[in-house]
Scaffold this active site. Structure first.
Site, PDB file in Angstrom:
ATOM      1  CG  ASP A  93      -1.430   0.984   1.430  1.00 25.27           C
ATOM      2  OD1 ASP A  93      -1.794   2.136   0.203  1.00 25.27           O
ATOM      3  OD2 ASP A  93      -2.682   1.186   2.466  1.00 25.27           O
ATOM      4  CD  GLU A 133      26.717   5.502   6.967  1.00 25.40           C
ATOM      5  OE1 GLU A 133      26.800   4.756   7.006  1.00 25.40           O
ATOM      6  OE2 GLU A 133      26.029   6.275   7.770  1.00 25.40           O
ATOM      7  CB  CYS A 162      24.238   9.184   9.857  1.00 18.56           C
ATOM      8  SG  CYS A 162      23.787   7.890   8.638  1.00 18.56           S
ATOM      9  CB  THR A 209      14.782   4.083   4.212  1.00 20.11           C
ATOM     10  OG1 THR A 209      15.716   3.260   4.106  1.00 20.11           O
ATOM     11  CG2 THR A 209      13.557   4.143   5.039  1.00 20.11           C
ATOM     12  CB  SER A 266      18.131   0.625  13.156  1.00 17.29           C
ATOM     13  OG  SER A 266      16.773   1.215  11.960  1.00 17.29           O
ATOM     14  CG  HIS A 271      20.468  11.019  11.420  1.00 16.94           C
ATOM     15  ND1 HIS A 271      20.895  10.916  10.391  1.00 16.94           N
ATOM     16  CD2 HIS A 271      19.785   9.583  11.076  1.00 16.94           C
ATOM     17  CE1 HIS A 271      20.720   9.680   9.327  1.00 16.94           C
ATOM     18  NE2 HIS A 271      20.551   8.762   9.872  1.00 16.94           N
ATOM     19  CE  LYS A 310       9.270   4.835  13.724  1.00 15.96           C
ATOM     20  NZ  LYS A 310       8.087   4.497  14.892  1.00 15.96           N
ATOM     21  CG  ASN A 317      18.729   7.962   5.752  1.00 11.57           C
ATOM     22  OD1 ASN A 317      19.704   9.013   5.285  1.00 11.57           O
ATOM     23  ND2 ASN A 317      20.159   6.970   6.330  1.00 11.57           N
ATOM     24  CB  SER A 332      24.204   2.993  13.223  1.00 14.46           C
ATOM     25  OG  SER A 332      22.752   3.261  12.863  1.00 14.46           O
TER      26      SER A 332
HETATM   27  N1  CAA Z   1      -0.841   3.167   5.963  1.00 13.20           N
HETATM   28  C1  CAA Z   1      -0.222   4.096   6.409  1.00 13.20           C
HETATM   29  N2  CAA Z   1       1.012   3.850   7.774  1.00 13.20           N
HETATM   30  C2  CAA Z   1       1.242   2.085   7.656  1.00 13.20           C
HETATM   31  C3  CAA Z   1       0.858   1.575   6.714  1.00 13.20           C
HETATM   32  C4  CAA Z   1      -0.243   1.637   5.674  1.00 13.20           C
HETATM   33  N3  CAA Z   1      -1.023   0.822   4.539  1.00 13.20           N
HETATM   34  N4  CAA Z   1       1.078   0.382   6.938  1.00 13.20           N
HETATM   35  C5  CAA Z   1       2.921   0.225   7.491  1.00 13.20           C
HETATM   36  N5  CAA Z   1       2.347   1.880   8.052  1.00 13.20           N
HETATM   37  C6  CAA Z   1       3.486   2.136   9.160  1.00 13.20           C
HETATM   38  C7  CAA Z   1       3.686   1.410  10.134  1.00 13.20           C
HETATM   39  O1  CAA Z   1       2.796   1.084  11.090  1.00 13.20           O
HETATM   40  C8  CAA Z   1       4.660   1.977  10.937  1.00 13.20           C
HETATM   41  O2  CAA Z   1       4.979   3.129  11.592  1.00 13.20           O
HETATM   42  P1  CAA Z   1       5.721   3.511  13.514  1.00 13.20           P
HETATM   43  O3  CAA Z   1       6.956   2.840  12.810  1.00 13.20           O
HETATM   44  O4  CAA Z   1       5.122   4.126  13.205  1.00 13.20           O
HETATM   45  O5  CAA Z   1       4.916   1.616  13.511  1.00 13.20           O
HETATM   46  C9  CAA Z   1       5.498   2.502   9.327  1.00 13.20           C
HETATM   47  O6  CAA Z   1       4.676   2.428   8.387  1.00 13.20           O
HETATM   48  C10 CAA Z   1       6.782   1.570   8.848  1.00 13.20           C
HETATM   49  O7  CAA Z   1       6.085   0.440   9.489  1.00 13.20           O
HETATM   50  P2  CAA Z   1       6.949  -1.229   9.071  1.00 13.20           P
HETATM   51  O8  CAA Z   1       7.512  -1.527  10.222  1.00 13.20           O
HETATM   52  O9  CAA Z   1       6.148  -2.642   9.514  1.00 13.20           O
HETATM   53  O10 CAA Z   1       7.624  -0.799   8.597  1.00 13.20           O
HETATM   54  P3  CAA Z   1       9.265  -2.247   8.160  1.00 13.20           P
HETATM   55  O11 CAA Z   1       8.904  -3.424   8.839  1.00 13.20           O
HETATM   56  O12 CAA Z   1       8.420  -2.976   6.716  1.00 13.20           O
HETATM   57  O13 CAA Z   1      10.598  -1.306   7.825  1.00 13.20           O
HETATM   58  C11 CAA Z   1      12.009   0.246   8.462  1.00 13.20           C
HETATM   59  C12 CAA Z   1      10.472   0.047   7.894  1.00 13.20           C
HETATM   60  C13 CAA Z   1      13.063  -0.279   9.957  1.00 13.20           C
HETATM   61  C14 CAA Z   1      12.892   1.717   9.275  1.00 13.20           C
HETATM   62  C15 CAA Z   1      12.993  -0.404   7.238  1.00 13.20           C
HETATM   63  O14 CAA Z   1      12.802   0.699   6.217  1.00 13.20           O
HETATM   64  C16 CAA Z   1      14.529   0.059   7.044  1.00 13.20           C
HETATM   65  O15 CAA Z   1      15.139  -0.897   8.349  1.00 13.20           O
HETATM   66  N6  CAA Z   1      14.737   1.054   7.266  1.00 13.20           N
HETATM   67  C17 CAA Z   1      16.559   1.250   7.673  1.00 13.20           C
HETATM   68  C18 CAA Z   1      16.753   1.489   8.755  1.00 13.20           C
HETATM   69  C19 CAA Z   1      16.619   2.777   9.495  1.00 13.20           C
HETATM   70  O16 CAA Z   1      16.206   3.796   8.297  1.00 13.20           O
HETATM   71  N7  CAA Z   1      16.074   2.292  10.658  1.00 13.20           N
HETATM   72  C20 CAA Z   1      16.162   4.313  11.183  1.00 13.20           C
HETATM   73  C21 CAA Z   1      17.308   4.560  12.612  1.00 13.20           C
HETATM   74  S1  CAA Z   1      18.595   4.015  12.117  1.00 13.20           S
HETATM   75  C22 CAA Z   1      19.475   5.912  11.729  1.00 13.20           C
HETATM   76  O17 CAA Z   1      18.200   6.651  11.654  1.00 13.20           O
HETATM   77  C23 CAA Z   1      20.833   5.184  10.709  1.00 13.20           C
HETATM   78  C24 CAA Z   1      20.355   5.352   9.438  1.00 13.20           C
HETATM   79  O18 CAA Z   1      20.382   6.960   8.777  1.00 13.20           O
HETATM   80  C25 CAA Z   1      20.032   4.663   8.529  1.00 13.20           C
END
Ligand code: CAA
Length: 401
Positions: free
Chosen positions: A29, A79, A111, A152, A201, A233, A242, A275, A308
């Protein structure tokens, strides 16, 4: 003596993937990416662009003859480095005609490293106030194709000039830091794409901001409630809410409501770019300064840097009178609005094409000024793009194939 950010200039590649197109291919979606993750577009570098060319593009408008003559140091934070030994900054020395009397170094801690670079730069300028330090932050965020982190990704760079009597943001010397050894995100030397434990993360980011803030509050007399804005960041823009929740949970009374109410201003550019790892916080700062309708002169703002692995730092600065006159807003708006839209197949071909390591002459793909011309015997050669077009002269169009 006031020391801080004297100039800021951003670059992001001239191509993007719309995240609704990725959602359609992933059978997800689109609201998950657009609202749940909070990203609309993802910048995609051309095959003849890398962190060196992106940083050169960002720095070129601010490296004038006057700046060159006072530049003591170029600090390159990344990085997605192109060499294990040589600093990425040296590859752009000739492109930008940086004098041989400047020293060049590269810094790494995910980062976070641009922030470490800025702290080091401020201390160098405090020692010799007539000198300038150029901090370059440039990255391509690349994960496995088809994984949950693909939405991302992004690419971009920022050039940050550190000086005494800064014209944009005077940085306060006291900061709050929190470090821990955690495997939330990493990229072993042999890999081109990062590995990530997504949920860990997010937890590590939240733990780090709460603890860095505690350290800041312990060391500082400046109340958090007096800060006019917060910048974060942004691995994706949903992370800002968050981060705010983590701050409010730790300091429910002290957080500034004004800063919370205006957090959106810092998210515009990141939502359009994706990102950019080391550059992300400073692109968020730029977005906030260029997109707010309020004059922030004299106001103190708070910034949170996260890398990270992990290191986080919360720090503050005072926006300087007349700052808007020193920000190239129109160029940044043109960069974002005149990009080519790629379909998913073209994006995948460009973004995941094998790295040019062996002898390769690269075709001209970018329309920006600088390009990676080729790799010969492992030596990278960079040059000026013969078919470059300024962003303002480009039109947004769909690019297939
Ligand atoms: N409509 C609206 N919202 C929806 C939706 C829909 N149909 N379906 C899902 N969502 C929402 C979920 O409720 C969730 O919201 P919350 O976080 O508020 O709970 C959000 O969308 C994401 O959904 P999921 O948790 O199911 O997402 P995912 O498991 O597929 O992965 C992620 C999300 C973990 C961020 C992944 O994209 C990822 O691993 N990204 C890279 C790591 C990252 O960016 N980490 C951030 C911190 S680390 C950092 O900051 C350093 C860096 O730069 C990497």
């Amino acid at each position: 003596m006031l020391v801080g950010i004297d100039a800021l200039s951003m670059y992001t590649p001239g191509q993007y993937l719309a995240l609704e197109d990725m959602a359609a291919v992933h059978n997800v979606d689109a609201a998950k990416y657009l609202v749940g993750i909070g990203q609309h577009k993802m910048s995609v570098p051309a095959s003849d662009e890398d962190v060196v060319t992106m940083a050169a593009e960002a720095a070129q408008p601010i490296v004038t003859d006057d700046i060159r003559s006072r530049l003591s140091t170029v600090i390159f934070a990344t990085e997605s480095s192109v060499d294990q030994s040589k600093s990425s900054g040296l590859f752009l020395k000739n492109l930008l005609d940086i004098p041989s009397t400047a020293r060049f170094i590269e810094m790494k801690q995910a980062c976070y490293s641009a922030t470490a670079g800025i702290q080091l730069a401020c201390d160098l300028v405090r020692q010799r106030p007539d000198e300038l330090v150029l901090v370059l932050a440039s990255d391509i965020a690349r994960y496995e194709q088809g994984g949950t982190a693909e939405c991302t990704q992004g690419a971009g760079a920022i050039a940050i000039l550190i000086a005494s009597k800064p014209r944009i943001l005077a940085l306060d010397p006291e900061t709050g830091v929190f470090s821990q050894d955690v495997m939330d995100f990493w990229r072993p030397n042999h890999r081109r794409t990062a590995l990530v434990d997504g949920k860990l993360s997010i937890d590590a980011y939240e733990t780090t901001i709460a603890n860095a803030l505690s350290d800041y509050v312990r060391k500082n007399s400046v109340p958090l409630s007096t800060l006019a804005r917060y910048c974060f960041h942004l691995p994706y823009t949903k992370m800002a809410s968050k981060a705010l929740n983590a701050m409010k949970n730790s300091f429910p009374e002290e957080c500034s409501q004004v800063a919370i109410d205006h957090v959106e201003e810092g998210l515009h550019y990141g939502r359009e770019i994706g990102n950019t790892y080391t550059a992300s916080l400073y692109i968020s700062l730029l977005s906030m300064l260029e997109r707010t309708t309020e004059d922030l002169s004299g106001k103190r703002i708070g910034l949170f840097s996260y890398g990270s692995g992990s290191v986080g730092e919360f720090f503050t600065g005072i926006v300087q009178p007349g700052y808007l006159g020193h920000l190239p807003r129109e160029r940044h708006f043109a960069l974002l609005s005149k990009r080519r839209r790629l379909d998913y197949t073209t994006y995948a071909k460009w973004f995941y094409s094998p790295e040019a390591n062996a002898d390769t002459a690269l075709p001209c793909m970018t329309r920006s000024q600088f390009r990676l011309e080729g790799v010969y015997g492992g030596r990278r050669t960079y040059g000026v793009n013969p078919i470059a077009q300024p962003a303002e002269a480009q039109e947004e169009r769909v690019c297939v194939g």
